[in-house]
Design a protein around this motif. Structure first.
Motif, mmCIF file in Angstrom:
data_model
loop_
_atom_site.group_PDB
_atom_site.id
_atom_site.type_symbol
_atom_site.label_atom_id
_atom_site.label_comp_id
_atom_site.label_asym_id
_atom_site.label_seq_id
_atom_site.Cartn_x
_atom_site.Cartn_y
_atom_site.Cartn_z
ATOM 1 N N UNK A 151 0.850 -1.351 -0.244
ATOM 2 C CA UNK A 151 0.050 0.346 0.104
ATOM 3 C C UNK A 151 0.807 1.306 0.125
ATOM 4 N N UNK A 152 2.003 1.208 0.590
ATOM 5 C CA UNK A 152 2.924 2.349 0.594
ATOM 6 C C UNK A 152 3.744 2.389 -0.691
ATOM 7 N N UNK A 153 3.753 1.589 -1.497
ATOM 8 C CA UNK A 153 4.925 1.396 -2.473
ATOM 9 C C UNK A 153 4.082 1.414 -3.932
ATOM 10 N N UNK A 154 3.120 0.543 -4.109
ATOM 11 C CA UNK A 154 2.539 0.524 -5.605
ATOM 12 C C UNK A 154 1.908 1.572 -5.921
ATOM 13 N N UNK A 155 0.956 2.480 -5.275
ATOM 14 C CA UNK A 155 0.716 3.691 -5.755
ATOM 15 C C UNK A 155 1.595 4.610 -6.526
ATOM 16 N N UNK A 156 2.671 4.588 -6.048
ATOM 17 C CA UNK A 156 3.780 5.390 -6.931
ATOM 18 C C UNK A 156 4.199 4.709 -8.039
ATOM 19 N N UNK A 170 -5.656 -14.791 -5.417
ATOM 20 C CA UNK A 170 -4.693 -14.888 -4.272
ATOM 21 C C UNK A 170 -3.513 -13.836 -4.332
ATOM 22 N N UNK A 171 -3.063 -13.460 -5.419
ATOM 23 C CA UNK A 171 -1.978 -12.279 -5.614
ATOM 24 C C UNK A 171 -2.726 -11.058 -5.593
ATOM 25 N N UNK A 172 -3.959 -10.821 -6.084
ATOM 26 C CA UNK A 172 -4.788 -9.605 -5.818
ATOM 27 C C UNK A 172 -4.914 -9.254 -4.599
ATOM 28 N N UNK A 173 -5.049 -9.992 -3.575
ATOM 29 C CA UNK A 173 -5.162 -9.836 -1.993
ATOM 30 C C UNK A 173 -4.142 -8.986 -1.653
ATOM 31 N N UNK A 174 -3.153 -9.142 -2.044
ATOM 32 C CA UNK A 174 -1.733 -8.424 -1.601
ATOM 33 C C UNK A 174 -1.827 -6.933 -1.576
ATOM 34 N N UNK A 175 -2.614 -6.603 -2.981
ATOM 35 C CA UNK A 175 -2.587 -5.132 -2.913
ATOM 36 C C UNK A 175 -3.876 -4.660 -3.909
ATOM 37 N N UNK A 176 -4.587 -3.979 -3.591
ATOM 38 C CA UNK A 176 -6.135 -3.539 -4.114
ATOM 39 C C UNK A 176 -6.112 -2.227 -4.448
ATOM 40 N N UNK A 177 -5.757 -1.648 -5.465
ATOM 41 C CA UNK A 177 -5.677 -0.307 -5.884
ATOM 42 C C UNK A 177 -6.985 0.433 -5.250
ATOM 43 N N UNK A 178 -6.904 1.583 -4.506
ATOM 44 C CA UNK A 178 -7.793 2.535 -4.033
ATOM 45 C C UNK A 178 -7.729 3.760 -4.633
ATOM 46 N N UNK A 179 -8.775 4.455 -4.494
ATOM 47 C CA UNK A 179 -9.073 5.966 -4.546
ATOM 48 C C UNK A 179 -8.863 6.073 -6.336
ATOM 49 N N UNK A 180 -7.942 7.315 -6.492
ATOM 50 C CA UNK A 180 -7.740 7.656 -7.879
ATOM 51 C C UNK A 180 -7.087 6.482 -8.674
ATOM 52 N N UNK A 181 -6.288 5.803 -8.099
ATOM 53 C CA UNK A 181 -5.520 4.806 -8.806
ATOM 54 C C UNK A 181 -6.395 3.812 -9.318
ATOM 55 N N UNK A 182 -7.557 3.317 -8.329
ATOM 56 C CA UNK A 182 -8.482 2.115 -8.729
ATOM 57 C C UNK A 182 -9.326 2.748 -9.713
ATOM 58 N N UNK A 183 -9.740 4.169 -9.912
ATOM 59 C CA UNK A 183 -10.446 4.710 -11.223
ATOM 60 C C UNK A 183 -9.902 4.449 -12.455
ATOM 61 N N UNK A 184 -8.713 4.102 -12.479
ATOM 62 C CA UNK A 184 -7.926 3.973 -13.671
ATOM 63 C C UNK A 184 -7.357 2.512 -13.999
ATOM 64 N N UNK A 185 -7.887 1.719 -13.177
ATOM 65 C CA UNK A 185 -7.428 0.097 -13.000
ATOM 66 C C UNK A 185 -8.506 -0.744 -13.768
ATOM 67 N N UNK A 186 -8.173 -1.523 -14.467
ATOM 68 C CA UNK A 186 -8.862 -2.328 -15.353
ATOM 69 C C UNK A 186 -8.438 -3.831 -14.877
ATOM 70 N N UNK A 187 -9.575 -4.896 -14.477
ATOM 71 C CA UNK A 187 -9.267 -5.977 -14.086
ATOM 72 C C UNK A 187 -9.983 -6.896 -15.233
ATOM 73 N N UNK A 188 -8.998 -7.634 -15.718
ATOM 74 C CA UNK A 188 -9.411 -8.437 -16.948
ATOM 75 C C UNK A 188 -9.586 -9.805 -16.425
ATOM 76 N N UNK A 189 -10.816 -10.377 -17.021
ATOM 77 C CA UNK A 189 -11.335 -12.005 -17.116
ATOM 78 C C UNK A 189 -11.329 -12.558 -18.255
ATOM 79 N N UNK A 190 -10.945 -13.647 -18.465
ATOM 80 C CA UNK A 190 -10.979 -14.388 -19.677
ATOM 81 C C UNK A 190 -12.189 -15.507 -19.748
ATOM 82 N N UNK A 191 -13.229 -15.473 -20.427
ATOM 83 C CA UNK A 191 -14.096 -16.354 -20.380
ATOM 84 C C UNK A 191 -14.175 -17.213 -21.611
#
Length: 260
Positions: A151-156, A170-191
């Motif tokens: 949380x301290x390192x990834x936003x930068x 499992x790996x997404x649980x280690x860092x979930x983007x929040x706030x302004x960063x989350x708004x420009x995050x796209x999570x992709x699923x392949x179906x």
């Protein structure tokens, strides 16, 4: 653009290069958390082999992975992009990218790891075995261990562009983007289009091909909406789940019939 990737369970051999230099790894703000995991993992695997195998969730056939972990400080190190193997990384094909695409990969790809937290594909690491789902006796669940330093390192590290999240749960649980960063995050699923279910091979191979396509074409979308356009231009069928509220990630479903 920052692309978040899962690691692979299978890994190439460490090789005969110079050993790990922890201080040379990217994201130095993760150094203390890395040292804590590395120290406990080496100590665990140098002790009771059966306990180590149980903690790491290794089958009898993978017993040799315990011994490999005891040598993490002295084993040869190679670029992470050469260490990680498997379906996603085979489809990504880092070694066969042209020079310009390799430079883009070095800048934009970030591989999450139970041991290292996150590394760039150019960071030199030894082969290891330690998934994010592991609970070490002293540190506890690694997903929780990494949350505060991440949380301290990834936003930068995310900068001000698109964050393309291709990690498994499992790996997404280690860092979930929040706030302004989350708004420009796209999570992709392949179906799988006919069943609309996630199928492991389709999922991993298509994610690798998506990243390769973006790197090869030199496409760096500024945000999720631009990513949707880019993926459609590359020939993918994309369904968009726009966020219910501002400051939430977008969810993109890429539909595939088959993977060649």
């Amino acid at each position: 653009m920052l692309v978040l990737l899962p690691p692979s369970e299978g890994k190439a051999a460490s090789g005969r290069g110079a050993p790990l230099k922890p201080e040379a790894l990217s994201l130095p703000g993760l150094a203390a958390a890395r040292d804590a995991v590395l120290g406990e993992l080496v100590e665990l695997c140098a002790g009771d082999e059966e306990k180590a195998r149980e903690v790491l969730g290794l089958s009898e056939g993978l017993r040799g992975e315990v011994g490999k972990n005891t040598e993490l400080r002295t084993a040869g190190a190679r670029p992470a992009g050469e260490i990680y193997t498997g379906v996603l990384y085979d489809a990504l094909g880092l070694a066969s990218l042209d020079a310009a695409a390799k430079k883009r990969a070095a800048r934009s790809l970030l591989v999450f790891s139970g041991l290292w937290g996150a590394v760039r594909v150019t960071d030199r690491i030894p082969s290891y075995r330690c998934s994010m789902g592991v609970k070490l006796p002293g540190l506890g669940a690694l997903g929780a261990h990494w949350r505060t330093p991440m949380a301290a390192v990834l936003p930068e590290a995310a900068g001000d562009g698109l964050v393309l999240d291709l990690r498994s749960a499992a790996y997404a649980a280690a860092w979930r983007p929040k706030g302004e960063v989350a708004g420009r995050t796209a999570t992709v699923r392949v179906l799988h289009a006919p069943t609309r279910k996630v199928v492991s091979h389709f999922n991993k191979a298509t994610k690798g091909r998506i990243v390769r396509g973006l790197l090869t074409a030199g496409i760096a979308p500024e945000g999720p909406a631009e990513l949707v356009e880019a993926l459609r231009d590359l020939g993918y069928v994309v369904e968009v789940g726009t966020p219910a509220r501002a400051g939430s990630p977008w969810t993109l479903d890429v539909l595939v019939d088959e993977v060649h």
